[in-house]
Design a protein around this motif. Structure first.
Motif, PDB file in Angstrom:
ATOM      1  N   SER A   1      27.947   5.569   4.535  1.00 31.69           N
ATOM      2  CA  SER A   1      28.076   6.902   5.121  1.00 31.69           C
ATOM      3  C   SER A   1      29.492   7.128   5.650  1.00 31.69           C
ATOM      4  CB  SER A   1      27.084   7.055   6.272  1.00 31.69           C
ATOM      5  OG  SER A   1      27.489   6.240   7.371  1.00 31.69           O
ATOM      6  N   ILE A   2      29.794   8.357   5.946  1.00 31.88           N
ATOM      7  CA  ILE A   2      31.098   8.698   6.512  1.00 31.88           C
ATOM      8  C   ILE A   2      31.311   7.958   7.825  1.00 31.88           C
ATOM      9  CG2 ILE A   2      32.477  10.582   7.488  1.00 31.88           C
ATOM     10  CD1 ILE A   2      31.040  12.382   5.365  1.00 31.88           C
TER      11      ILE A   2
ATOM     12  N   ARG B   1      25.838   5.790  -5.493  1.00 30.79           N
ATOM     13  CA  ARG B   1      27.241   6.173  -5.257  1.00 30.79           C
ATOM     14  C   ARG B   1      27.640   6.045  -3.785  1.00 30.79           C
ATOM     15  NH1 ARG B   1      31.983   5.953  -5.934  1.00 30.79           N
ATOM     16  NH2 ARG B   1      33.244   7.651  -6.687  1.00 30.79           N
ATOM     17  N   ILE B   2      26.720   6.334  -2.868  1.00 29.17           N
ATOM     18  CA  ILE B   2      27.036   6.223  -1.439  1.00 29.17           C
ATOM     19  C   ILE B   2      27.342   4.774  -1.089  1.00 29.17           C
ATOM     20  CG2 ILE B   2      26.128   6.464   0.905  1.00 29.17           C
ATOM     21  CD1 ILE B   2      24.605   8.916  -0.091  1.00 29.17           C
ATOM     22  N   ALA B   3      26.506   3.866  -1.538  1.00 27.02           N
ATOM     23  CA  ALA B   3      26.742   2.446  -1.259  1.00 27.02           C
ATOM     24  C   ALA B   3      28.034   1.968  -1.931  1.00 27.02           C
ATOM     25  CB  ALA B   3      25.564   1.609  -1.731  1.00 27.02           C
ATOM     26  N   GLN B   4      28.289   2.440  -3.155  1.00 26.50           N
ATOM     27  CA  GLN B   4      29.502   2.037  -3.873  1.00 26.50           C
ATOM     28  C   GLN B   4      30.762   2.510  -3.171  1.00 26.50           C
ATOM     29  OE1 GLN B   4      28.804   3.822  -7.676  1.00 26.50           O
ATOM     30  NE2 GLN B   4      27.421   2.208  -8.356  1.00 26.50           N
TER      31      GLN B   4
ATOM     32  N   ALA C   1      35.851  11.228  -0.610  1.00 30.50           N
ATOM     33  CA  ALA C   1      34.401  11.090  -0.753  1.00 30.50           C
ATOM     34  C   ALA C   1      33.955  11.596  -2.117  1.00 30.50           C
ATOM     35  CB  ALA C   1      33.695  11.876   0.344  1.00 30.50           C
ATOM     36  N   PRO C   2      32.878  11.014  -2.630  1.00 27.69           N
ATOM     37  CA  PRO C   2      32.335  11.545  -3.887  1.00 27.69           C
ATOM     38  C   PRO C   2      31.677  12.900  -3.633  1.00 27.69           C
ATOM     39  CG  PRO C   2      30.902   9.827  -3.016  1.00 27.69           C
ATOM     40  CD  PRO C   2      32.121   9.880  -2.133  1.00 27.69           C
TER      41      PRO C   2
END
Length: 124
Positions: free
Chosen positions: A81-82, A74-77, A62-63
Motif C-alpha cells: 500500500s501507499i 500488482r500491489i504486492a509487486q 504507483a500503478p
C-alpha cells in the motif's frame, strides 16, 4: 613510489559537505526510492536536538487502478500500500543518504504529496 603506506596514510583536516550537496543527494535518493523524477522531490533540513533531520515531500510512483484490477498481485509487486511504501521509504532514504554522504541523520519524515500513475512498467 607510493606503495601501500601512501594509500593508508591519514591526512589531517576536515571534510565538509555543503548543504546544497546534501540536498542534491537527498533529492536523488528519495526520487529513486519513491520512483519519481528528482525534479518532483522537495527536501528540507532541520535541527533535531543537535542532530540532522530530513523532511521529504514528494509524489510517489504507483500503478494505475485499471492495472491493479487486471492484476491483483500488482500491489504486492509494487511494495504494498501507499502507507507501507511511504513507511519503508523513510528507512531506505535514511540509509542511502547516510551511506553516500557519511552524515548521520536522526530521522527522515516523508510526506506523499500525490501519485504519479504509470501504466505498465515497474514501480520500484
Amino acid at each position: 613510489m607510493g606503495g601501500q603506506g601512501a594509500v593508508s596514510r591519514i591526512f589531517a583536516g576536515h571534510n565538509r559537505i555543503s548543504a546544497q550537496a546534501l540536498t542534491s543527494v537527498a533529492k536523488v535518493a528519495a526520487a529513486e526510492v519513491l520512483s519519481v523524477p528528482s525534479t518532483q522531490v522537495r527536501v528540507s533540513w532541520s535541527d533535531d536536538a543537535g542532530a540532522l533531520a530530513l523532511s521529504v515531500s514528494s509524489p510517489m510512483g504507483a500503478p494505475s487502478l485499471s492495472e491493479v484490477c487486471r492484476n491483483s498481485d500488482r500491489i504486492a509487486q509494487s511494495g504494498g500500500s501507499i502507507l507501507n511504501r511511504a513507511t519503508a521509504a523513510k528507512a531506505s532514504i535514511l540509509a542511502r543518504v547516510e551511506w553516500l554522504t557519511g552524515s548521520q541523520l536522526s530521522r527522515v519524515d516523508v510526506r506523499i504529496s500525490g501519485l504519479l500513475v504509470r501504466e505498465g512498467g515497474r514501480v520500484l
